[in-house]
Design an enzyme around this catalytic site. Structure first.
Site, PDB file in Angstrom:
ATOM      1  N   GLU A 178       0.821  -1.210   0.000  1.00  0.00           N
ATOM      2  CA  GLU A 178       0.000   0.000   0.000  1.00  0.00           C
ATOM      3  C   GLU A 178       0.858   1.264   0.000  1.00  0.00           C
ATOM      4  O   GLU A 178       0.549   2.241  -0.680  1.00  0.00           O
ATOM      5  CB  GLU A 178      -0.941  -0.002   1.213  1.00  0.00           C
ATOM      6  CG  GLU A 178      -2.079  -0.994   1.113  1.00  0.00           C
ATOM      7  CD  GLU A 178      -3.045  -0.666  -0.003  1.00  0.00           C
ATOM      8  OE1 GLU A 178      -3.290   0.533  -0.254  1.00  0.00           O
ATOM      9  OE2 GLU A 178      -3.555  -1.609  -0.641  1.00  0.00           O
TER      10      GLU A 178
ATOM     11  N   CYS B 189     -11.851   2.469 -15.505  1.00  0.00           N
ATOM     12  CA  CYS B 189     -12.224   3.875 -15.290  1.00  0.00           C
ATOM     13  C   CYS B 189     -10.951   4.714 -15.177  1.00  0.00           C
ATOM     14  O   CYS B 189     -10.679   5.356 -14.169  1.00  0.00           O
ATOM     15  CB  CYS B 189     -13.077   3.988 -14.023  1.00  0.00           C
ATOM     16  SG  CYS B 189     -13.919   5.568 -13.827  1.00  0.00           S
TER      17      CYS B 189
ATOM     18  N   CYS C  67     -15.854   3.089 -20.646  1.00  0.00           N
ATOM     19  CA  CYS C  67     -17.249   3.079 -20.171  1.00  0.00           C
ATOM     20  C   CYS C  67     -18.051   1.927 -20.762  1.00  0.00           C
ATOM     21  O   CYS C  67     -18.967   1.393 -20.111  1.00  0.00           O
ATOM     22  CB  CYS C  67     -17.916   4.412 -20.485  1.00  0.00           C
ATOM     23  SG  CYS C  67     -17.128   5.831 -19.656  1.00  0.00           S
TER      24      CYS C  67
END
Length: 354
Positions: free
Chosen positions: A36, A191, A198
């Protein structure tokens, strides 16, 4: 699962999501946490080789806590944002001293560790402990801003609070580990920033931006601010044995704690560099060769770097100390070096590409 947003996303993840990233193997809080931190402002493809090398050298939180800081920075060299690496080790040391080497499964306690904010703490809880926790990294912000047509730059408190509310409302109580990976994957793979897919997005039927054909309008851009321009001479002082002089930068500030080249006043002319080195470093210098200059961009300014190779006479050699060392180039590459300095020492012809 009551929220169709989460269910559609999980159905998409089951078919298309990434399930075999390195930090998915032998998953635990330490491995998730390191991934992370590395993934902050850095793409997965860039992170993977760094992550694998980092884990091979520091396989546990104890190994990271006990390692020399130069070793940690050396394994981070090239990833940028080096405060992440320094905070990583500080947090590892805190986990060892305050929590007995076990990461706490608690949001507030995780956020008390250096370098861990709200979203990173939540990712650790969801990915490592499978607790329901809400994440909001850059990819998630983009997905939610488009889906709910949230106007404005996410760096603004008003906009950020709206995105947190949406993120919280969609986070399920079941399969939260898969859900957090799914929404990050959707932002990274479908995205995307400039060319959102889309037509293949599982959320398009309820996406406000898609309905208005305005996907690229969201999220709003950060207000542009002209970055100042700075410049410096960087000198590659080389002794007859081929060793170069490196200096350790202060712990805070740009490239904090990394090893770099000595710098000289940018107002100096090239024929003044040798004398300036003699004055500032006590060296006897000769044979100045000016190399191709280049520009390196930091988050808040551009730095024009003008490199110069200078031969240093051995009888006036500066002695090694904690903040200054004469090293062969292969020895130097084992230290934490900023990417431009690493390139200058290995392939100065490539600096024009940086």
């Amino acid at each position: 699962m009551s929220d169709s947003f989460a269910q559609r996303l999980l159905d998409w993840y089951d078919r298309h999501g990434r399930k075999a990233l390195p930090w998915h193997h032998d998953r635990n809080a330490y491995r998730v946490w390191v991934s992370e931190i590395m993934l902050q402002q850095t793409q997965v493809a860039t992170v993977i080789p760094y992550y694998e090398a980092f884990m091979a050298r520091f396989p546990s939180v104890h190994a990271l806590a006990e390692a020399p800081v130069d070793d940690v920075l050396g394994h981070w060299s090239g990833l940028g944002y080096y405060a992440r690496a320094r905070n990583l080790q500080k947090a590892a040391q805190q986990v060892v001293t305050e929590f007995g080497g076990d990461f706490p499964a608690d949001q507030a306690q995780l956020e008390s560790l250096p370098g861990i904010g709200r979203s990173t703490a939540a990712a650790i809880l969801a990915q490592a402990f499978q607790q329901r926790a809400t994440i909001l990294d850059g990819n998630v912000k983009r997905v939610l801003a488009r889906h709910h047509a949230v106007d404005g730059w996410p760096g603004q408190t008003r906009v950020l609070n709206q995105l947190w509310d949406h993120a919280e409302s969609h986070t399920p109580t079941e399969r939260v580990r898969d859900y957090t990976q799914a929404i990050m994957d959707l932002g990274a793979m479908v995205c995307t920033r400039s060319r959102p897919g889309c037509d293949t997005c599982p959320l398009s039927s309820s996406c406000a931006a898609y309905a208005a054909d305005e996907a690229t309008r969201y999220p709003g851009s950060k207000p542009k601010k002209e970055k100042p321009e700075k410049s410096t001479w960087m000198v590659i002082l080389e002794d007859p044995d081929g060793r170069v002089l490196l200096e350790k930068r202060p712990a805070s500030g740009i490239w904090g704690g990394l090893w770099s080249l000595p710098e000289l006043d940018p107002a100096l002319e090239s024929d003044e560099l040798a004398e300036a080195c003699e004055r500032s470093l006590g060296l006897s210098c000769q044979d100045v060769t000016i190399q191709a200059g280049f520009r390196h961009t930091f988050s808040h300014y551009h730095l024009h770097i003008r490199p110069a190779l200078i031969a240093a006479r051995p009888q006036a050699r500066v002695a090694d100390d904690n903040d200054r060392r004469w090293l062969y180039r292969d020895e130097a590459l084992a230290l934490g070096l900023p990417a431009p300095i690493r390139t200058l020492l290995t392939d100065p012809g490539q600096t024009a590409l940086l």
